[in-house]
Design an enzyme around this catalytic site. Structure first.
Site, PDB file in Angstrom:
ATOM      1  N   ALA A 109      -6.781  18.769  -7.669  1.00  0.00           N
ATOM      2  CA  ALA A 109      -5.724  19.509  -6.964  1.00  0.00           C
ATOM      3  C   ALA A 109      -4.555  18.595  -6.624  1.00  0.00           C
ATOM      4  CB  ALA A 109      -6.291  20.142  -5.699  1.00  0.00           C
ATOM      5  N   ALA A 110      -4.852  17.352  -6.247  1.00  0.00           N
ATOM      6  CA  ALA A 110      -3.773  16.405  -5.942  1.00  0.00           C
ATOM      7  C   ALA A 110      -2.960  16.105  -7.203  1.00  0.00           C
ATOM      8  CB  ALA A 110      -4.353  15.116  -5.356  1.00  0.00           C
ATOM      9  N   LYS A 111      -3.646  15.927  -8.331  1.00  0.00           N
ATOM     10  CA  LYS A 111      -2.945  15.646  -9.589  1.00  0.00           C
ATOM     11  C   LYS A 111      -2.148  16.868 -10.059  1.00  0.00           C
ATOM     12  CE  LYS A 111      -4.108  11.360 -10.658  1.00  0.00           C
ATOM     13  NZ  LYS A 111      -3.082  10.314 -10.828  1.00  0.00           N
ATOM     14  N   ASP A 139       0.868  -1.175   0.000  1.00  0.00           N
ATOM     15  CA  ASP A 139       0.000   0.000   0.000  1.00  0.00           C
ATOM     16  C   ASP A 139       0.907   1.228   0.000  1.00  0.00           C
ATOM     17  OD1 ASP A 139      -1.638   2.142   0.498  1.00  0.00           O
ATOM     18  OD2 ASP A 139      -2.820   1.126   2.040  1.00  0.00           O
ATOM     19  N   HIS A 179       4.977   5.028 -12.877  1.00  0.00           N
ATOM     20  CA  HIS A 179       4.063   5.173 -11.741  1.00  0.00           C
ATOM     21  C   HIS A 179       2.633   5.354 -12.238  1.00  0.00           C
ATOM     22  CE1 HIS A 179       2.485   6.100  -7.843  1.00  0.00           C
ATOM     23  NE2 HIS A 179       1.902   7.168  -8.357  1.00  0.00           N
ATOM     24  N   TYR A 187      -9.511  15.862  -6.140  1.00  0.00           N
ATOM     25  CA  TYR A 187      -8.782  14.918  -7.015  1.00  0.00           C
ATOM     26  C   TYR A 187      -7.882  15.703  -7.971  1.00  0.00           C
ATOM     27  CZ  TYR A 187      -8.487  11.298 -10.767  1.00  0.00           C
ATOM     28  OH  TYR A 187      -8.082  10.411 -11.725  1.00  0.00           O
TER      29      TYR A 187
HETATM   30  N1  LIG Z   1      -8.537   6.073 -16.211  1.00  0.00           N
HETATM   31  C1  LIG Z   1      -8.495   7.378 -16.471  1.00  0.00           C
HETATM   32  O1  LIG Z   1      -9.436   7.987 -17.001  1.00  0.00           O
HETATM   33  C2  LIG Z   1      -7.246   8.155 -16.149  1.00  0.00           C
HETATM   34  C3  LIG Z   1      -7.020   9.373 -16.806  1.00  0.00           C
HETATM   35  C4  LIG Z   1      -5.887  10.119 -16.472  1.00  0.00           C
HETATM   36  C5  LIG Z   1      -5.018   9.655 -15.508  1.00  0.00           C
HETATM   37  N2  LIG Z   1      -5.285   8.460 -14.894  1.00  0.00           N
HETATM   38  C6  LIG Z   1      -4.370   8.023 -13.849  1.00  0.00           C
HETATM   39  O2  LIG Z   1      -3.719   6.838 -14.268  1.00  0.00           O
HETATM   40  C7  LIG Z   1      -3.434   6.034 -13.131  1.00  0.00           C
HETATM   41  C8  LIG Z   1      -3.970   4.627 -13.367  1.00  0.00           C
HETATM   42  O3  LIG Z   1      -5.372   4.733 -13.541  1.00  0.00           O
HETATM   43  P1  LIG Z   1      -6.272   3.475 -13.913  1.00  0.00           P
HETATM   44  O4  LIG Z   1      -7.381   3.984 -14.736  1.00  0.00           O
HETATM   45  O5  LIG Z   1      -5.426   2.353 -14.388  1.00  0.00           O
HETATM   46  O6  LIG Z   1      -6.854   3.117 -12.464  1.00  0.00           O
HETATM   47  P2  LIG Z   1      -7.246   1.695 -11.855  1.00  0.00           P
HETATM   48  O7  LIG Z   1      -7.712   0.778 -12.942  1.00  0.00           O
HETATM   49  O8  LIG Z   1      -8.198   1.966 -10.730  1.00  0.00           O
HETATM   50  O9  LIG Z   1      -5.868   1.146 -11.286  1.00  0.00           O
HETATM   51  C9  LIG Z   1      -5.272   1.714 -10.142  1.00  0.00           C
HETATM   52  C10 LIG Z   1      -4.069   0.885  -9.766  1.00  0.00           C
HETATM   53  O10 LIG Z   1      -3.469   1.482  -8.615  1.00  0.00           O
HETATM   54  C11 LIG Z   1      -3.375   0.504  -7.558  1.00  0.00           C
HETATM   55  N3  LIG Z   1      -3.561   1.211  -6.289  1.00  0.00           N
HETATM   56  C12 LIG Z   1      -4.642   1.935  -5.896  1.00  0.00           C
HETATM   57  N4  LIG Z   1      -4.475   2.398  -4.663  1.00  0.00           N
HETATM   58  C13 LIG Z   1      -3.241   1.972  -4.257  1.00  0.00           C
HETATM   59  C14 LIG Z   1      -2.497   2.110  -3.059  1.00  0.00           C
HETATM   60  N5  LIG Z   1      -2.981   2.779  -2.000  1.00  0.00           N
HETATM   61  N6  LIG Z   1      -1.254   1.556  -2.993  1.00  0.00           N
HETATM   62  C15 LIG Z   1      -0.747   0.871  -4.045  1.00  0.00           C
HETATM   63  N7  LIG Z   1      -1.415   0.700  -5.199  1.00  0.00           N
HETATM   64  C16 LIG Z   1      -2.651   1.241  -5.299  1.00  0.00           C
HETATM   65  C17 LIG Z   1      -4.499  -0.495  -7.869  1.00  0.00           C
HETATM   66  O11 LIG Z   1      -4.291  -1.792  -7.329  1.00  0.00           O
HETATM   67  P3  LIG Z   1      -4.825  -2.204  -5.845  1.00  0.00           P
HETATM   68  O12 LIG Z   1      -6.229  -1.708  -5.730  1.00  0.00           O
HETATM   69  O13 LIG Z   1      -4.652  -3.690  -5.780  1.00  0.00           O
HETATM   70  O14 LIG Z   1      -3.885  -1.497  -4.912  1.00  0.00           O
HETATM   71  C18 LIG Z   1      -4.394  -0.549  -9.391  1.00  0.00           C
HETATM   72  O15 LIG Z   1      -3.338  -1.406  -9.762  1.00  0.00           O
HETATM   73  C19 LIG Z   1      -4.056   6.738 -11.920  1.00  0.00           C
HETATM   74  O16 LIG Z   1      -3.082   7.501 -11.267  1.00  0.00           O
HETATM   75  C20 LIG Z   1      -5.070   7.658 -12.557  1.00  0.00           C
HETATM   76  O17 LIG Z   1      -5.353   8.797 -11.775  1.00  0.00           O
HETATM   77  C21 LIG Z   1      -6.354   7.700 -15.207  1.00  0.00           C
END
Ligand SMILES: NC(=O)c1ccc[n+]([C@@H]2O[C@H](COP(=O)([O-])OP(=O)(O)OC[C@H]3O[C@@H](n4cnc5c(N)ncnc54)[C@H](OP(=O)(O)O)[C@@H]3O)[C@@H](O)[C@H]2O)c1
Length: 245
Positions: free
Chosen positions: A169-171, A76, A102, A167
């Site tokens: 603001a963190a990004k 985590d 990342h 959300y």
């Molecule tokens: N999808 C979009 O529209 C989008 C657009 C722009 C940017 N992003 C960014 O791209 C990244 C990936 O997004 P995604 O769409 O692939 O999301 P996702 O499908 O929800 O995947 C999130 C990943 O992060 C892991 N994770 C979550 N909380 C965690 C924690 N506390 N410690 C360690 N690992 C953790 C999850 O695994 P576990 O739950 O097993 O920990 C999972 O592998 C994120 O940062 C997101 O903000 C996404």
């Protein structure tokens, strides 16, 4: 890395980065963007260390890859010591680190004034502090290899969006940190890349830490976004704005 294997993850002729045998740590590896990114890195011959919280999903992902089995490190990343522990495990297993990707993150959609304290803390922890700590932990290894950290922030970092204040603001904070790190580290040969994908159909918006997502237009395909991220690694790009996806 065995004797005779060419150093990898390095810039070659024409400024391209060779992923064959590159030693790569991927966070958020089991996510909607993580899985296709990991598949592409494995197909390119990278040696992988993968992390997320859910051990079973990590094991299932590892088993789906044809290559040398990756190291899986359940962790985590919101716990202060875990980014360092993950980096240490990856360096010990792989021998060095050429690339960190990342992708771990979470969303949140509470309206302004309604966010509870836990959600505010969690969003800052996973979307800002965890990657800052991860970069700090990985930096000594990346300096050794003149490696790359590709940090996925989001289109939200490019401008505020109603309904996504905390959300976004963190990004935005992470994007600012990563941009400064890129400038500061350029002379050392370490490349730090801010990648800001637009909305992508991974289901991320359906599992927010707080609130409910507004109706969003249909997003990008995760495979296409993953391909663009890996292209940025290979092409030695310095930034991947939302318009580049
Ligand atoms: N999808 C979009 O529209 C989008 C657009 C722009 C940017 N992003 C960014 O791209 C990244 C990936 O997004 P995604 O769409 O692939 O999301 P996702 O499908 O929800 O995947 C999130 C990943 O992060 C892991 N994770 C979550 N909380 C965690 C924690 N506390 N410690 C360690 N690992 C953790 C999850 O695994 P576990 O739950 O097993 O920990 C999972 O592998 C994120 O940062 C997101 O903000 C996404």
């Amino acid at each position: 890395m065995g004797v005779g294997v060419r150093p990898s993850g390095r810039r070659g002729r024409l400024g391209r980065v060779d992923l064959q045998n590159a030693r790569v740590l991927v966070t958020g590896a089991t996510g909607g963007l993580g899985r296709p990114t990991v598949a592409r890195l494995a197909a390119a011959g990278a040696r992988l260390a993968l992390t997320a919280r859910d051990e079973a999903r990590l094991a299932e992902l590892a088993g789906s890859l044809g290559n040398e089995p990756p190291l899986v490190v359940p962790a985590d990343l919101t716990l202060p010591d875990q980014p360092q522990a993950v980096v240490d495990a990856a360096v010990e297993h792989l021998g060095a680190l050429d690339v960190v990707v990342h992708l771990a993150g979470a969303s949140g959609f509470a309206s302004v004034g309604t966010e509870d304290d836990d959600a505010l803390d969690e969003l800052l922890l996973i979307d800002y502090l965890a990657p800052v700590r991860l970069l700090r932990a990985a930096l000594p290894a990346l300096r050794e290899t003149k490696g790359t950290a590709l940090v996925v922030t989001a289109v939200l970092a490019e401008g505020p969006v109603a309904g996504m204040a905390a959300y976004g603001a963190a990004k935005a904070a992470l994007s600012s940190y990563v941009g400064a790190a890129a400038k500061e580290l350029r002379r050392s040969g370490v490349r730090v890349v801010d990648a800001r994908p637009p909305h992508t159909e991974t289901g991320l918006a359906d599992r927010p830490l707080t609130g409910t997502a507004p109706k969003l237009p249909h997003g990008k395909h995760p495979d296409d976004v993953a391909a663009r991220l890996v292209q940025a690694l290979v092409d030695d790009e310095r930034e991947v704005p939302s318009t580049a996806f």
